[in-house]
Design a protein around this motif. Structure first.
Motif, PDB file in Angstrom:
ATOM      1  N   ALA A 180      34.059  16.512  -9.650  1.00 27.11           N
ATOM      2  CA  ALA A 180      33.263  16.193  -8.466  1.00 27.11           C
ATOM      3  C   ALA A 180      31.780  16.058  -8.817  1.00 27.11           C
ATOM      4  N   ASP A 181      31.279  16.911  -9.698  1.00 29.71           N
ATOM      5  CA  ASP A 181      29.875  16.850 -10.097  1.00 29.71           C
ATOM      6  C   ASP A 181      29.630  15.683 -11.049  1.00 29.71           C
ATOM      7  N   ARG A 182      30.586  15.430 -11.923  1.00 35.03           N
ATOM      8  CA  ARG A 182      30.442  14.302 -12.845  1.00 35.03           C
ATOM      9  C   ARG A 182      30.450  12.984 -12.081  1.00 35.03           C
ATOM     10  N   ASP A 183      31.233  12.919 -11.018  1.00 38.86           N
ATOM     11  CA  ASP A 183      31.245  11.727 -10.164  1.00 38.86           C
ATOM     12  C   ASP A 183      29.862  11.467  -9.583  1.00 38.86           C
ATOM     13  N   ILE A 184      29.211  12.514  -9.103  1.00 34.66           N
ATOM     14  CA  ILE A 184      27.880  12.355  -8.516  1.00 34.66           C
ATOM     15  C   ILE A 184      26.882  11.870  -9.566  1.00 34.66           C
ATOM     16  N   ALA A 185      26.919  12.459 -10.762  1.00 31.32           N
ATOM     17  CA  ALA A 185      25.994  12.053 -11.815  1.00 31.32           C
ATOM     18  C   ALA A 185      26.158  10.573 -12.143  1.00 31.32           C
ATOM     19  N   ASN A 186      27.403  10.110 -12.242  1.00 39.31           N
ATOM     20  CA  ASN A 186      27.634   8.703 -12.581  1.00 39.31           C
ATOM     21  C   ASN A 186      27.277   7.768 -11.438  1.00 39.31           C
ATOM     22  N   ARG A 187      27.512   8.175 -10.198  1.00 36.13           N
ATOM     23  CA  ARG A 187      27.132   7.331  -9.064  1.00 36.13           C
ATOM     24  C   ARG A 187      25.617   7.172  -8.992  1.00 36.13           C
ATOM     25  N   LEU A 188      24.876   8.217  -9.347  1.00 34.24           N
ATOM     26  CA  LEU A 188      23.425   8.130  -9.320  1.00 34.24           C
ATOM     27  C   LEU A 188      22.892   7.110 -10.330  1.00 34.24           C
ATOM     28  N   LEU A 189      23.693   6.788 -11.339  1.00 37.38           N
ATOM     29  CA  LEU A 189      23.249   5.858 -12.376  1.00 37.38           C
ATOM     30  C   LEU A 189      23.609   4.413 -12.088  1.00 37.38           C
ATOM     31  N   LEU A 190      24.413   4.165 -11.064  1.00 34.92           N
ATOM     32  CA  LEU A 190      24.913   2.813 -10.821  1.00 34.92           C
ATOM     33  C   LEU A 190      23.797   1.789 -10.621  1.00 34.92           C
ATOM     34  N   PRO A 232      43.071   6.479  -1.808  1.00 32.37           N
ATOM     35  CA  PRO A 232      42.424   7.738  -2.187  1.00 32.37           C
ATOM     36  C   PRO A 232      40.988   7.521  -2.642  1.00 32.37           C
ATOM     37  N   ARG A 233      40.168   8.552  -2.467  1.00 27.75           N
ATOM     38  CA  ARG A 233      38.766   8.447  -2.878  1.00 27.75           C
ATOM     39  C   ARG A 233      38.688   8.281  -4.389  1.00 27.75           C
ATOM     40  N   ALA A 234      37.781   7.413  -4.829  1.00 26.90           N
ATOM     41  CA  ALA A 234      37.587   7.182  -6.257  1.00 26.90           C
ATOM     42  C   ALA A 234      36.471   8.077  -6.783  1.00 26.90           C
ATOM     43  N   TYR A 235      36.689   8.613  -7.974  1.00 32.88           N
ATOM     44  CA  TYR A 235      35.706   9.449  -8.670  1.00 32.88           C
ATOM     45  C   TYR A 235      35.311   8.736  -9.959  1.00 32.88           C
ATOM     46  N   LEU A 236      34.025   8.475 -10.108  1.00 39.01           N
ATOM     47  CA  LEU A 236      33.521   7.793 -11.298  1.00 39.01           C
ATOM     48  C   LEU A 236      33.152   8.844 -12.343  1.00 39.01           C
ATOM     49  N   LEU A 237      33.939   8.931 -13.406  1.00 45.90           N
ATOM     50  CA  LEU A 237      33.763   9.990 -14.397  1.00 45.90           C
ATOM     51  C   LEU A 237      33.033   9.518 -15.647  1.00 45.90           C
ATOM     52  N   LEU A 239      30.846   5.716 -17.283  1.00 41.58           N
ATOM     53  CA  LEU A 239      30.527   4.292 -17.187  1.00 41.58           C
ATOM     54  C   LEU A 239      29.648   3.890 -18.352  1.00 41.58           C
ATOM     55  N   ASP A 240      30.032   2.793 -19.005  1.00 35.03           N
ATOM     56  CA  ASP A 240      29.268   2.251 -20.130  1.00 35.03           C
ATOM     57  C   ASP A 240      29.278   0.732 -19.988  1.00 35.03           C
ATOM     58  N   ILE A 241      28.103   0.116 -19.908  1.00 34.90           N
ATOM     59  CA  ILE A 241      28.041  -1.334 -19.726  1.00 34.90           C
ATOM     60  C   ILE A 241      27.825  -2.059 -21.045  1.00 34.90           C
ATOM     61  N   GLY A 242      27.907  -1.352 -22.165  1.00 35.25           N
ATOM     62  CA  GLY A 242      27.804  -1.999 -23.458  1.00 35.25           C
ATOM     63  C   GLY A 242      29.063  -2.792 -23.783  1.00 35.25           C
ATOM     64  N   GLU A 243      28.948  -3.709 -24.742  1.00 33.73           N
ATOM     65  CA  GLU A 243      30.066  -4.555 -25.171  1.00 33.73           C
ATOM     66  C   GLU A 243      30.710  -5.216 -23.943  1.00 33.73           C
ATOM     67  N   GLU A 244      32.011  -4.940 -23.696  1.00 37.58           N
ATOM     68  CA  GLU A 244      32.686  -5.539 -22.552  1.00 37.58           C
ATOM     69  C   GLU A 244      32.802  -4.570 -21.380  1.00 37.58           C
ATOM     70  N   GLY A 245      32.167  -3.427 -21.495  1.00 33.48           N
ATOM     71  CA  GLY A 245      32.152  -2.456 -20.416  1.00 33.48           C
ATOM     72  C   GLY A 245      33.316  -1.483 -20.480  1.00 33.48           C
ATOM     73  N   ARG A 246      33.033  -0.229 -20.152  1.00 35.04           N
ATOM     74  CA  ARG A 246      34.045   0.820 -20.125  1.00 35.04           C
ATOM     75  C   ARG A 246      33.849   1.656 -18.866  1.00 35.04           C
ATOM     76  N   ALA A 247      34.915   2.245 -18.401  1.00 32.71           N
ATOM     77  CA  ALA A 247      34.813   3.124 -17.234  1.00 32.71           C
ATOM     78  C   ALA A 247      35.990   4.085 -17.216  1.00 32.71           C
ATOM     79  N   VAL A 248      35.742   5.262 -16.679  1.00 35.26           N
ATOM     80  CA  VAL A 248      36.809   6.229 -16.406  1.00 35.26           C
ATOM     81  C   VAL A 248      36.740   6.516 -14.913  1.00 35.26           C
ATOM     82  N   VAL A 249      37.813   6.185 -14.203  1.00 34.08           N
ATOM     83  CA  VAL A 249      37.848   6.306 -12.746  1.00 34.08           C
ATOM     84  C   VAL A 249      39.087   7.087 -12.343  1.00 34.08           C
ATOM     85  N   ALA A 250      38.898   8.095 -11.510  1.00 33.04           N
ATOM     86  CA  ALA A 250      40.025   8.874 -10.989  1.00 33.04           C
ATOM     87  C   ALA A 250      40.217   8.557  -9.517  1.00 33.04           C
ATOM     88  N   LEU A 251      41.454   8.530  -9.076  1.00 30.78           N
ATOM     89  CA  LEU A 251      41.791   8.364  -7.668  1.00 30.78           C
ATOM     90  C   LEU A 251      42.310   9.702  -7.162  1.00 30.78           C
TER      91      LEU A 251
END
Length: 487
Positions: A180-190, A232-237, A239-251
């Motif tokens: 839950a806290d990691r989701d907030i940190a990543n959302r703040l960076l969007l 279900p609510r998505a949690y952004l765990l 995010l990396d926009i380098g190369e072709e982009g990476r993400a870890v997302v939990a539902l």
């Protein structure tokens, strides 16, 4: 309140009203984000045209207002999380009413108590000044996830909020932090990530510009999913926009779920295509909820490695070997950051992703209660024993029509097939190429009986990506494996 009264109230309760409440908090967070961005622009403008003590004071004041808006945003997301999870649990409790009224009422009561506790603590935190924590004892990139969790839990609420508001970039990838806290940190960076991409696109040309635009489109789709009120609510765990982009997302919150499925995709997976992979993971969680409403299941799309794009790249184990340590660390972080009793953690690898999972498991001490291989070209092992998992917790399926078992044949196996095809009249081609191969490019086929995995059925016509279609035996079994009820 009597049991009958609680039953009547649960029957008429509409989880959608709680989802709507969660969405309203999410929208407040978005509005505050736009205001905070505007303040950032003002701070830059003031510094460019105004000098002196008054300018310094004004800049400081604008910065302070921006920090308060950021704190408001994280409080909104905390309320959003609590309301979303309460709505999801109410929906599961209502699904139980016709089958087990006692279990339904108990589940609803626990959800009510937990939501009340979370919102009460949030209200208290909103009246507690945010303040920087002591510098001593801060974790670094080498700190084990369990130690990260102990450090985080020892901080006061105001200290945790200060770090989220001021050091989101550092916290965003810290394994062991509660989801839950990691989701907030990543959302703040969007917003910052969007701005970075826009600047990069403006200065790029040719193929590089096309690549960046695809990453930006993927980021836009990801942002839409994060604010989607359906499902279900998505949690952004991550995010990396380098190369072709990476993400870890939990539902669903993996830090509070009873069961957690981590889905590792294969070849060509990237940020631009994350939606399809996330949908596959979500179907397993949805089916698990249908099979067992008593327990909560979170599905995680782990797209945090550079998946191969071409056959030549996929012919090498190099990318899987590079990804395996990060997957191991992530799984350990899920375990460490979990609230309450440990969740059942299952890791599923599809296609080349099965090699990533195999490499991670074979190193030993993998924080998973089971592994599942789907449409695998081999997992880098000759037998299930080499994966060092609990007995009976290595699973595999490959559809008859999945091209991977014919396209990813080991060189020695291909030579034998050619000899059989040429040497046996009439039936030689069928004997050689009409049956699943045992020896694949990256080791023994995990769906071959000799490998020692628990092989489960797939629809013969599933091909390479149809395993998650609703109504298929493979989807039912993957959900049951996640729940720990598969036989």
């Amino acid at each position: 309140m009597t049991t009958a009264a609680v039953h009547a109230r649960l029957r008429v309760t509409d989880p959608a009203r709680w989802r709507a409440l969660a969405l309203s908090w999410e929208r407040w967070a978005a509005l505050a984000g736009r205001l905070a961005a505007e303040f950032g622009t003002r701070v830059t403008a003031v510094g460019g045209v105004w000098r002196g003590a008054a300018s310094t004071a004004a800049t400081h004041r604008l910065g302070e207002l921006r920090r308060r808006l950021t704190l408001f945003r994280l409080h909104c997301w905390l309320a959003d999380q609590a309301a979303s999870e309460f709505a999801a649990t109410l929906a599961r409790a209502r699904a139980l009413l016709g089958h087990d009224r006692a279990a339904a009422l108990a589940l609803a009561a626990r959800a009510d108590a937990e939501a009340t506790d979370r919102l009460t603590r949030l209200a208290e935190a909103m009246h507690t000044p945010a303040q920087p924590p002591p510098a001593a004892g801060r974790p670094d990139c080498t700190t084990p996830p369990a130690d990260v969790r102990r450090w985080w839990s020892a901080l006061a609420a105001g200290e945790r909020n200060w770090l989220l508001a001021t050091e989101a970039a550092w916290l965003s990838g810290l394994d062991g932090l509660p989801a839950a806290d990691r989701d907030i940190a990543n959302r703040l960076l969007l917003d910052d990530r969007r701005a970075e991409l826009d600047r990069a696109i403006a200065g790029a040309t040719g193929h590089d510009r096309d690549r960046l635009r695809e990453v930006r489109d993927g980021l836009a789709a990801l942002s839409d999913r994060l604010s989607d009120e359906n499902g279900p609510r998505a949690y952004l765990l991550s995010l990396d926009i380098g190369e072709e982009g990476r993400a870890v997302v939990a539902l669903g919150d993996p830090g509070r779920a009873t069961n957690v499925l981590t889905h590792v995709p294969g070849m060509t997976a990237d940020l631009a295509s994350f939606g399809g992979e996330l949908a596959r993971a979500e179907r397993v969680a949805e089916r698990a909820a249908e099979l067992s409403p008593r327990s909560s299941t979170s599905a995680v799309l782990w797209l945090d490695y550079d998946a191969p794009d071409f056959v030549g790249e996929a012919a090498s184990a190099r990318r899987a070997e590079a990804a395996a340590p990060a997957l191991r660390q992530f799984q350990e972080g899920l375990r460490a950051g979990h609230e309450g009793p440990p969740a059942r953690q299952v890791v599923l690898g599809h296609s080349y992703g099965s090699l990533v999972v195999g490499r991670a498991a074979a190193a030993g001490g993998f924080a998973a209660d089971g592994v599942v291989f789907v449409g695998s070209p081999g997992v880098g092992a000759g037998s299930a024993r080499e994966l060092r998992m609990p007995d009976g917790e290595v699973w595999s399926t490959t559809a008859r029509s999945d091209v991977v078992q014919y396209a990813a044949v080991a060189p020695g196996g291909l030579v034998r097939d050619l000899v059989v095809a040429a040497g046996v009249p009439v039936t030689g081609s069928w004997l050689a190429f009409g049956r699943p191969e045992r020896d694949l490019w990256f080791g023994t086929n995990p769906s071959d009986p000799g490998f020692g995995a628990r092989v489960f059925a797939s629809d013969p016509g599933s091909g390479h990506v149809g395993y998650w279609e609703k109504g298929t035996p493979s989807l039912d079994t993957m959900a049951a494996i996640t729940l720990g009820t598969a036989r």
